[in-house]
Design an enzyme around this catalytic site. Structure first.
Site, PDB file in Angstrom:
ATOM      1  N   PRO A 151       0.806  -1.234   0.000  1.00  0.00           N
ATOM      2  CA  PRO A 151       0.000   0.000   0.000  1.00  0.00           C
ATOM      3  C   PRO A 151       0.833   1.276   0.000  1.00  0.00           C
ATOM      4  O   PRO A 151       0.424   2.270  -0.620  1.00  0.00           O
ATOM      5  CB  PRO A 151      -0.838  -0.113   1.275  1.00  0.00           C
TER       6      PRO A 151
ATOM      7  N   SER B 183     -51.099  18.545   6.606  1.00  0.00           N
ATOM      8  CA  SER B 183     -51.292  18.518   8.048  1.00  0.00           C
ATOM      9  C   SER B 183     -51.831  17.165   8.481  1.00  0.00           C
ATOM     10  O   SER B 183     -52.617  16.538   7.759  1.00  0.00           O
ATOM     11  CB  SER B 183     -52.272  19.618   8.480  1.00  0.00           C
TER      12      SER B 183
ATOM     13  N   HIS C 182     -40.497  46.253   1.254  1.00  0.00           N
ATOM     14  CA  HIS C 182     -40.753  46.160   2.694  1.00  0.00           C
ATOM     15  C   HIS C 182     -41.969  45.278   2.989  1.00  0.00           C
ATOM     16  O   HIS C 182     -42.640  45.454   4.008  1.00  0.00           O
ATOM     17  CB  HIS C 182     -40.961  47.537   3.327  1.00  0.00           C
TER      18      HIS C 182
ATOM     19  N   GLU D 262     -40.008  24.976   0.950  1.00  0.00           N
ATOM     20  CA  GLU D 262     -39.549  24.771   2.319  1.00  0.00           C
ATOM     21  C   GLU D 262     -38.306  23.887   2.361  1.00  0.00           C
ATOM     22  O   GLU D 262     -37.340  24.170   3.079  1.00  0.00           O
ATOM     23  CB  GLU D 262     -40.665  24.150   3.155  1.00  0.00           C
TER      24      GLU D 262
ATOM     25  N   LYS E  67     -55.473  20.817   4.075  1.00  0.00           N
ATOM     26  CA  LYS E  67     -54.364  21.775   4.085  1.00  0.00           C
ATOM     27  C   LYS E  67     -53.233  21.263   3.193  1.00  0.00           C
ATOM     28  O   LYS E  67     -52.861  20.092   3.249  1.00  0.00           O
ATOM     29  CB  LYS E  67     -53.855  21.965   5.504  1.00  0.00           C
TER      30      LYS E  67
END
Length: 461
Positions: free
Chosen positions: A125, A313, A183, A326, A319
């Site tokens: 090796p 959910s 904003h 995400e 939902k």
């Protein structure tokens, strides 16, 4: 000794190694010494080690330093390793010796065992597989090779795919007007096409930034050996190695102009990580914009509807959540964290060697892979499939009192502000309030306040 183990020896003595393991004593010592995280060096890094060992053996044979048959056996074994055929024999933890010596010896031992078996004679090796090399130049070289290949084959194509997807949707939505926001508050109108073109420009600039790093990434430490002086390597080894690897990989690798730089620093990796962080910041901006635009569906902005991919959910029926944006945002957070790790690790170049090489390799390759995967998901499962709630967009836009900005050149800022406040307070359109408070006709007001025309800029009058 149990039938499940065999005895291996190194310069420190004997120890037990699993009977079916291709590695030997030094790898086992690393396994015993570093039970830290259960994280292993990435596939791309193991691939790079295999390419290095194959190329080094071929160059040493070419230079007359290594027997041709031995070199061929090493190269064959190393290329099989590079292809991923022996990944289970690379058990060393990421958090190991800072030079990555344990990973280098892991590769040397596995390749030596395979080469010995195929050749029918002992291949060492260190003396054969590691000829003309040191962990101190092999591991920095592996970082550069693996990152360059991952950029070329994974991330850059993924970013191109995202860029093209954004451009396509921008063309489709070029005349769809919406309320602009600064904003997070209502501002002058823009088109969805303009918004998506802005995102596309971010992605394009990210690709350009990554490409700009490549000249430093293509410069390889191989040939510097232990401290940068090239001890125990043929004077031509580095250049020949880079040339042969370039032919094999299709990337124009070159030998470093300064081995002392390449061993003692990881500046190119830090630079690349910084650009990956910039890409992550861009993707997080796009992901968060998508989340806001998708919010609702009744009480949010409700400008678009992202594809419904799964129930949102475990308790609220019906939902649906923006799961792809995400997931992308979480990827971006991870990449930004990885950059901090790489930045700290890059400071650990003490004299002639950086001593946090494995964690740099791990985090750099993870960042590239995560950004590549999430870019494609964002393109295919969010950008491509979202629908526009055009009626709602136009209703919002018609009630936007900030449209009065377009009248500044005609009626002045003060009167415009008064009209905007009255329109907002009374829930009326700017046109209706302006008709009561100016000499402008409805025809003039409709012309001056045409949302699509307002997206094209310029003074109106």
């Amino acid at each position: 000794m149990s039938n499940h183990f065999r005895i291996e020896r190194d310069s420190m003595g004997e120890l037990e190694v699993p009977a079916n393991a291709l590695y030997a004593a030094q790898t086992q010592r690393a396994v015993d010494n570093f039970p830290v995280s259960n994280l292993r060096m990435p596939r791309g890094f193991i691939r790079a080690l295999g390419l290095i060992k194959a190329t080094a053996a071929e160059v040493n044979a070419e230079l007359g330093l290594l027997d041709a048959a031995v070199a061929e056996a090493i190269s064959k074994a190393a290329l099989a390793m590079a292809e991923g055929r022996y990944d289970e024999h690379f058990p060393v933890d990421v958090f190991q010796t800072g030079s990555g010596t344990s990973s280098n010896m892991n590769a040397n031992e596995v390749i030596a065992r395979l080469a010995s078996e195929s050749l029918g004679q002992s291949v060492h090796p260190n003396d054969h597989v590691n000829m003309g090399q040191s962990s101190n130049d092999v591991i920095p070289t592996a970082i550069h090779i693996s990152a360059a290949l991952a950029l070329q084959q994974r991330l850059q194509p993924a970013l191109s795919h995202l860029y093209e997807g954004l451009q396509q949707r921008a063309r489709e939505l070029t005349d769809i007007t919406k309320t602009g926001r600064t904003h997070l508050m209502d501002a002058m109108p823009i088109t969805l096409g303009q918004e998506l073109n802005g995102w596309a420009a971010q992605v394009r600039h990210g690709r350009e930034r990554l490409e700009a790093v490549m000249p430093r990434l293509r410069a390889l430490a191989q040939g510097g050996t232990a401290v940068g002086s090239g001890i125990n390597a043929h004077p031509e080894f580095g250049q020949r190695f880079a040339r042969r690897l370039a032919e094999r990989s299709g990337i124009e690798f070159v030998t470093s102009a300064d081995y002392f730089l390449s061993l003692s620093t990881q500046d190119a990796a830090v630079e690349l990580s910084g650009q990956l962080k910039t890409v992550a910041v861009s993707l997080m901006k796009i992901a968060n914009d998508l989340r806001w635009m998708n919010s609702g569906p009744l009480t949010g902005l409700a400008e678009i509807e992202l594809p419904a991919l799964q129930p949102g959910s475990s308790i609220m029926p019906g939902k649906v959540n923006p799961v792809i944006p995400e997931a992308t945002a979480m990827v971006c957070a991870q990449v930004i964290g990885n950059d901090t790790t790489i930045t700290v690790a890059g400071q650990s170049g003490n004299f002639q060697l950086n001593v946090m090489l494995p964690v740099i390799a791990y985090n750099l390759l993870q960042s590239i892979e995560l950004l590549a995967s999430s870019s494609r998901l964002l393109a295919d499962k969010a950008i491509q499939g979202f629908t526009v709630k055009q009626t709602h967009l136009q209703e919002q836009l018609a009630r936007n009192p900030i449209l009065v900005t377009a009248l500044n050149a005609v009626i002045g800022y003060e009167q415009g502000a008064a009209i905007a406040k009255q329109a907002y307070a009374e829930g009326r359109s700017v046109i209706e309030v302006a008709l009561d408070n100016t000499d402008l006709s409805r025809e003039d007001l409709e012309r001056l306040l045409d949302p699509l025309e307002l997206t094209r800029g310029g003074i109106r009058g």
